[in-house]
Design an enzyme around this catalytic site. Sequence first.
Site, short mmCIF file in Angstrom:
data_model
loop_
_atom_site.label_atom_id
_atom_site.label_comp_id
_atom_site.label_asym_id
_atom_site.label_seq_id
_atom_site.Cartn_x
_atom_site.Cartn_y
_atom_site.Cartn_z
N LYS A 41 0.84 -1.20 0.00
CA LYS A 41 0.00 0.00 0.00
C LYS A 41 0.87 1.25 0.00
O LYS A 41 1.73 1.41 0.86
CB LYS A 41 -0.92 0.00 1.23
CG LYS A 41 -1.97 1.10 1.17
CD LYS A 41 -3.05 0.90 2.22
CE LYS A 41 -2.68 1.49 3.55
NZ LYS A 41 -2.58 2.95 3.57
N ASP A 67 -3.51 4.31 -1.75
CA ASP A 67 -4.45 4.77 -0.71
C ASP A 67 -4.44 6.29 -0.64
O ASP A 67 -3.85 6.89 0.25
CB ASP A 67 -4.04 4.15 0.63
CG ASP A 67 -5.10 4.36 1.71
OD1 ASP A 67 -6.24 4.76 1.37
OD2 ASP A 67 -4.78 4.13 2.88
N LYS A 69 -7.38 8.05 -0.69
CA LYS A 69 -8.66 8.46 -0.05
C LYS A 69 -9.19 9.73 -0.72
O LYS A 69 -9.41 10.75 -0.07
CB LYS A 69 -8.47 8.66 1.45
CG LYS A 69 -8.07 7.39 2.18
CD LYS A 69 -8.15 7.56 3.69
CE LYS A 69 -7.63 6.34 4.40
NZ LYS A 69 -6.17 6.13 4.25
N ASP A 72 -13.48 14.59 -3.50
CA ASP A 72 -13.57 15.90 -4.18
C ASP A 72 -14.75 15.83 -5.14
O ASP A 72 -15.49 14.84 -5.13
CB ASP A 72 -12.24 16.18 -4.90
CG ASP A 72 -11.95 17.67 -5.04
OD1 ASP A 72 -12.90 18.43 -5.34
OD2 ASP A 72 -10.79 18.07 -4.83
N THR A 122 -10.38 4.28 10.75
CA THR A 122 -10.17 3.51 11.98
C THR A 122 -9.59 4.36 13.10
O THR A 122 -9.53 3.94 14.24
CB THR A 122 -9.24 2.30 11.70
OG1 THR A 122 -8.18 2.72 10.85
CG2 THR A 122 -9.98 1.17 11.06
N ARG A 212 2.67 0.00 10.59
CA ARG A 212 3.79 0.15 11.51
C ARG A 212 4.18 -1.09 12.31
O ARG A 212 5.38 -1.28 12.57
CB ARG A 212 3.53 1.35 12.43
CG ARG A 212 3.61 2.68 11.68
CD ARG A 212 2.93 3.81 12.42
NE ARG A 212 1.48 3.63 12.46
CZ ARG A 212 0.63 4.47 13.03
NH1 ARG A 212 1.08 5.56 13.63
NH2 ARG A 212 -0.66 4.24 13.01
O1 C5P Z 1 0.55 1.77 10.68
P1 C5P Z 1 -0.88 1.35 10.63
O2 C5P Z 1 -1.06 -0.16 10.67
O3 C5P Z 1 -1.75 2.09 11.61
O4 C5P Z 1 -1.35 1.80 9.16
C1 C5P Z 1 -2.70 1.72 8.74
C2 C5P Z 1 -2.79 2.19 7.33
O5 C5P Z 1 -4.11 2.07 6.88
C3 C5P Z 1 -2.38 3.64 7.14
O6 C5P Z 1 -1.68 3.72 5.90
C4 C5P Z 1 -3.69 4.39 7.05
O7 C5P Z 1 -3.59 5.51 6.20
C5 C5P Z 1 -4.62 3.33 6.45
N1 C5P Z 1 -6.04 3.42 6.78
C6 C5P Z 1 -6.51 3.43 8.07
N2 C5P Z 1 -7.85 3.54 8.32
C7 C5P Z 1 -8.73 3.58 7.32
C8 C5P Z 1 -8.27 3.55 6.00
C9 C5P Z 1 -6.90 3.44 5.76
O8 C5P Z 1 -5.72 3.34 9.01
N3 C5P Z 1 -10.03 3.62 7.55
#
Ligand code: C5P
Length: 240
Positions: A41, A67, A69, A72, A122, A212
Site C-alpha cells: 500500500k 491509498d 482516499k 472531491d 479507523t 507500523r
Molecule cells: O501503521 P498502521 O497499521 O496504523 O497503518 C494503517 C494504514 O491504513 C495507514 O496507511 C492508514 O492511512 C490506512 N487506513 C486506516 N484507516 C482507514 C483507511 C486506511 O488506518 N479507515
Amino acid sequence: MTTAVGRPRTAARIAVALDTADEGRLVDLAAALAGEADVLKVGLQAVTAFGPRAIRRVAEHAPVFCDLKLHDIPNTVAGAAAAAAAAGASMLTVHAAGGAAMVAAAVAAAPAVDILAVTVLTSVDDVLLAELGMDGADVVAPRLARHAVTAGAAGIVCAGHEVSTVRNVVGNAALVVVPGIRPEGAAVQDQARVMTPRAAVDAGADLLVIGRPVTAADDPVAALRTVRTQLAATPSADET
Ligand code: C5P
C-alpha cells in the site's frame, strides 16, 4: 474452516502499508516485503512527496494498493483516478462520503483498477462521530458501503468491528478491507478501533492492512512472517 460469515479462513490477504516520504526507504521496504505481502500500500506521504513515481517504483515489486482516499467533486476525482491507474495502481481508495456520483466517476475513469470506498476511518471512534453530529460507526459504515457498492465500488474499507454489518449489505462479491490491524500486544498508536489479524479474518475480512507493526519492526520481513504464522496457527472459535 470458515469464518463467521462462511468464507474460507484462508481467503484473507495482507497488504503492508508503506507510509514513508523517503523514496529509498519505500523502495527498500517494497523489495524486502514483496515476497511476503500480497499487496503493498502506497499512500499520501509517498505520493505527496514524489508523485506517481511512488506508485511506479512499488509496482515493480508487487501489486499496488494506492491509498489516496480521494474526496472531491466527481470531475477532479476522475482525473486523479485516471492518473493513479496510469502510474500502475491496482487498487485505489476514495471516500464513500463523497457520494455515489463521485465513486462512479472514479470507477469509470479507472476501469481496470479496484475502487475501494473508505467508510469511517479507523482513527475515528463513536465519541468523535457524535461530536461531528453523526451516528455511530456501526450505522454509518454500512450506510456508506451500500451507496458505494451500488455506485460500482469493488470493495469497502472499514474497521474490523464493522465487517459483519458491512458484509450484510454489500454481499460476498465485494472486497472487505480492514486497516487498524494490531497483532496481540502491539501498540495502538493513533488508531482508535483496532483488531487482531485473527479476529479480523474470523469476522470475514478479505484483505488486512497492516503498517507500523511491520514496517517499524527491526526486521519487517520477520514481523510479517510472525503475523502469517499466528494466522495459520491460532484456532478460531468455530474450530474449537
Ligand atoms: O501503521 P498502521 O497499521 O496504523 O497503518 C494503517 C494504514 O491504513 C495507514 O496507511 C492508514 O492511512 C490506512 N487506513 C486506516 N484507516 C482507514 C483507511 C486506511 O488506518 N479507515
